[in-house]
Motif scaffolding. Structure first.
Motif, PDB file in Angstrom:
ATOM      1  N   UNK A 198       0.697  -1.346   0.096  1.00 20.04           N
ATOM      2  CA  UNK A 198       0.381   0.193   0.143  1.00 20.04           C
ATOM      3  C   UNK A 198       0.610   1.142  -0.106  1.00 20.04           C
ATOM      4  N   UNK A 199       0.654   1.971  -0.697  1.00 16.80           N
ATOM      5  CA  UNK A 199       1.024   3.742  -0.769  1.00 16.80           C
ATOM      6  C   UNK A 199       1.380   3.798   0.517  1.00 16.80           C
ATOM      7  N   UNK A 200       1.890   4.903   1.019  1.00 17.71           N
ATOM      8  CA  UNK A 200       2.138   5.483   2.202  1.00 17.71           C
ATOM      9  C   UNK A 200       2.709   6.855   1.654  1.00 17.71           C
ATOM     10  N   UNK A 201       3.469   6.536   0.754  1.00 19.28           N
ATOM     11  CA  UNK A 201       3.329   9.139   0.511  1.00 19.28           C
ATOM     12  C   UNK A 201       2.301   8.802  -0.634  1.00 19.28           C
ATOM     13  N   UNK A 202       2.130  10.262  -1.355  1.00 18.92           N
ATOM     14  CA  UNK A 202       1.581  10.442  -1.841  1.00 18.92           C
ATOM     15  C   UNK A 202       2.691  10.728  -3.172  1.00 18.92           C
ATOM     16  N   UNK A 203       1.831  10.351  -4.690  1.00 17.89           N
ATOM     17  CA  UNK A 203       2.362  10.269  -6.076  1.00 17.89           C
ATOM     18  C   UNK A 203       2.818  11.972  -6.574  1.00 17.89           C
ATOM     19  N   UNK A 204       4.001  11.682  -6.508  1.00 16.90           N
ATOM     20  CA  UNK A 204       4.776  12.985  -6.589  1.00 16.90           C
ATOM     21  C   UNK A 204       4.621  13.147  -8.230  1.00 16.90           C
ATOM     22  N   UNK A 205       5.265  12.394  -9.277  1.00 13.94           N
ATOM     23  CA  UNK A 205       4.368  12.875 -10.694  1.00 13.94           C
ATOM     24  C   UNK A 205       3.531  12.352 -11.099  1.00 13.94           C
ATOM     25  N   UNK A 206       2.742  12.699 -12.268  1.00 18.04           N
ATOM     26  CA  UNK A 206       2.248  12.235 -13.505  1.00 18.04           C
ATOM     27  C   UNK A 206       2.330  12.244 -14.858  1.00 18.04           C
ATOM     28  N   UNK A 207       2.007  11.165 -15.262  1.00 20.81           N
ATOM     29  CA  UNK A 207       2.095  11.286 -16.789  1.00 20.81           C
ATOM     30  C   UNK A 207       2.068  12.761 -17.312  1.00 20.81           C
ATOM     31  N   UNK A 208       2.799  12.697 -18.585  1.00 23.46           N
ATOM     32  CA  UNK A 208       4.081  13.324 -19.033  1.00 23.46           C
ATOM     33  C   UNK A 208       4.859  14.750 -18.417  1.00 23.46           C
ATOM     34  N   UNK A 219      -0.775   1.428  -7.078  1.00 24.35           N
ATOM     35  CA  UNK A 219       0.298   0.992  -5.786  1.00 24.35           C
ATOM     36  C   UNK A 219       1.496   1.608  -5.592  1.00 24.35           C
ATOM     37  N   UNK A 220       2.494   0.966  -4.393  1.00 19.46           N
ATOM     38  CA  UNK A 220       3.938   0.754  -4.002  1.00 19.46           C
ATOM     39  C   UNK A 220       4.647  -0.687  -4.244  1.00 19.46           C
ATOM     40  N   UNK A 278       7.987   1.340   0.790  1.00 24.43           N
ATOM     41  CA  UNK A 278       7.274   0.801  -0.014  1.00 24.43           C
ATOM     42  C   UNK A 278       7.390   2.841  -0.407  1.00 24.43           C
ATOM     43  N   UNK A 279       7.939   2.658  -2.137  1.00 28.37           N
ATOM     44  CA  UNK A 279       8.281   3.841  -2.920  1.00 28.37           C
ATOM     45  C   UNK A 279       6.598   3.448  -4.510  1.00 28.37           C
ATOM     46  N   UNK A 280       6.486   4.237  -4.935  1.00 30.33           N
ATOM     47  CA  UNK A 280       5.438   4.455  -6.055  1.00 30.33           C
ATOM     48  C   UNK A 280       7.057   4.712  -7.403  1.00 30.33           C
ATOM     49  N   UNK A 281       6.504   3.202  -8.241  1.00 33.03           N
ATOM     50  CA  UNK A 281       7.278   3.491  -9.490  1.00 33.03           C
ATOM     51  C   UNK A 281       6.297   3.558 -10.585  1.00 33.03           C
ATOM     52  N   UNK A 283      11.536   3.348 -12.917  1.00 29.20           N
ATOM     53  CA  UNK A 283      11.934   3.613 -12.036  1.00 29.20           C
ATOM     54  C   UNK A 283      11.514   4.462 -10.403  1.00 29.20           C
ATOM     55  N   UNK A 284      12.285   3.971  -9.694  1.00 30.62           N
ATOM     56  CA  UNK A 284      11.631   4.224  -8.179  1.00 30.62           C
ATOM     57  C   UNK A 284      11.531   5.092  -8.128  1.00 30.62           C
ATOM     58  N   UNK A 285      10.716   5.798  -7.349  1.00 29.00           N
ATOM     59  CA  UNK A 285      10.866   7.757  -6.792  1.00 29.00           C
ATOM     60  C   UNK A 285      11.854   7.797  -6.607  1.00 29.00           C
ATOM     61  N   UNK A 286      12.551   7.078  -5.367  1.00 30.04           N
ATOM     62  CA  UNK A 286      13.773   8.321  -4.739  1.00 30.04           C
ATOM     63  C   UNK A 286      15.197   8.277  -5.974  1.00 30.04           C
TER      64      UNK A 286
END
Lengths: 247, 207
Positions: free
Chosen positions: A150-160, A193-194, A209-212, A238-241
């Protein structure tokens, strides 16, 4: 920089190897098998998806062993050594050293028994089947070890979105291909998900856990317009970090 | 690099003896059963292998609606076929991409050897080769030429570097003159190399 992290883009290597076999020697199957059984009986599997009842599997193996273990070993090799050995030779070196280091096998007994099998290649292996372990191996192969969480941080980026790739400290292990560091790309997919990687990579940044994201890169933005083939796009998950905003 | 693979018998015999000694000791110490490794190897002969990918590709060629679903939600579309183990090890999250008149896809893992086990089995040596991993992202067309595949300059090449959870595979273009073939006959034309993008599927030879 560690050469194993920067294989992508290395020049002057000559033709590719066209070998289509999976194993080029019979013994390679056995070390592949040992590694895969270790993954199937790794102590972390009670937390993996699906949650395996790993504590009840009858084995003396009480270690966490995942792809990260094998990759960390390969990335830790002296780079010139890395290129001297064939794929499964590196596995055999790393895995046998692991069992010695962790005290499962004494270096002397391994050397002595190796000499024995060297002199008697057809000498049999001990007959000691383990049905419950075999069942766990089959379960693992059929159901895997997903890092989906389960994601624990907000999604930082969007498509585009335009993003830049981070340039973290060189650590023992990374999932960031070196040739992408500091390059500009475009997010093409935000995976639902993350995902938690098997281990923390410490200063490299894979912790929890991180967004990918799937990120596309124009080849000309990576290699230079006059040094790349035309109409070529490279995609990497690529992982969020590993990503930074464009501004 | 070919010379690197020309090991003398001594090097092979040493590795063979060492792995056998390791397996024997691990059995004796209760880390492995004597039937554990054969269970692994048997999985890749009967459950996970390129025979699955080939059937998925053949289905996608015959059924454009299935192909659409496969590209949109790969695991869900694969699940329709009821093959066992399709979300198993190294295939927990898979995605298919399709070649077309305007796009050629190439799958690579520059950091290691990530490969979609359930649908393709285990990676061949070329995929694990450091030279392929190094050059595939920099000069994919030159690498493909060495595999005997010519990609015209106006076609887009997409290279998929597997570095997180997704394991990618390619739906190659359906060959010409294959209209009369059954699903099984089509599947027989599809190689692991075609499903990683280093080969095309040739037109069937006349029977």
């Amino acid at each position: 920089m560690k050469l194993q992290h920067y294989l992508g883009g290395l020049e002057g290597l000559g033709p590719v190897n066209l070998e289509k076999r999976v194993f080029v020697a019979e013994w390679e199957k056995r070390i592949f098998g040992i590694h895969t059984v270790m993954m199937a009986e790794s102590t972390h599997l009670d937390k993996a998806l699906p949650k395996y009842p790993i504590a009840h599997v009858p084995t003396t193996f009480k270690e966490t062993w995942t792809w990260a273990s094998l990759r960390t070993g390969a990335e830790g090799m002296q780079p010139f050594e890395y290129f001297k050995y064939r794929y499964y030779e590196k596995w055999l070196m790393g895995i046998s050293q692991f069992f010695v280091d962790r005290g499962y096998v004494a270096a002397e007994e391994l050397a002595t028994l190796t000499e024995h099998y060297r002199a008697n290649p057809d000498a049999p292996l001990p007959a000691q089947p383990n049905l419950a372990l075999k069942e766990q191996v089959v379960r693992y192969l059929n159901h895997g070890d997903s890092g989906l969480r389960a994601p624990i941080t907000p999604v930082r980026f969007a498509v585009g979105d335009t993003v830049y790739v981070a340039d973290p400290e060189a650590a023992d292990h990374t999932r960031l291909p070196g040739f992408l560091r500091n390059k500009k790309g475009t997010v093409t997919e935000v995976y639902p998900g993350a995902y938690e990687y098997f281990v923390s990579t410490g200063p490299d940044g894979l912790v929890g856990p991180q967004h990918v994201y799937c990120v596309s890169f124009e080849a000309s933005d990576i290699w230079g317009a006059d040094k790349s083939e035309p109409h070529t796009v490279i995609y990497a998950d690529l992982f969020d970090v590993y990503l930074k905003p464009a501004h | 690099m070919a010379a690197l693979f020309g090991y003398d018998d001594d090097r092979e015999a040493a590795s063979a003896a060492k792995v056998r000694a390791l397996e024997a000791l691990l059995i004796k110490k209760g880390v492995l059963g004597s039937d554990s490794i054969d269970a692994v190897l048997s999985h890749f002969e009967t459950v996970a292998g390129p025979f699955n990918g080939a059937r998925i590709v053949a289905r996608a060629w015959l059924d454009s609606e299935y192909k659409r679903r496969l590209l949109q939600d790969t695991p869900k579309a694969i699940a329709e076929l009821n093959f066992p183990g399709m979300d198993g090890a190294e295939g927990e999250h898979m995605k298919a991409v399709a070649n077309s008149e305007s796009v050629h896809n190439l799958v690579i893992c520059t950091l290691c050897s990530c490969y979609p086990w359930p649908v393709l089995g285990l990676p061949p040596y070329w995929y694990k080769d450091p030279v392929f991993r190094a050059r595939g992202v920099r000069e994919p067309r030159a690498v493909l030429r060495e595999f005997g595949v010519q990609i015209s300059a106006d076609k887009e090449v997409k290279v998929w570097d597997s570095s997180a959870q997704i394991r990618w595979f390619v739906i190659p273009e359906r060959p010409a003159h294959s209209e009369h073939l059954t699903e099984a006959q089509l599947a027989a034309l599809v190689t692991p190399e075609a499903m990683m993008g280093v080969a095309l599927v040739p037109a069937p030879t006349a029977a």
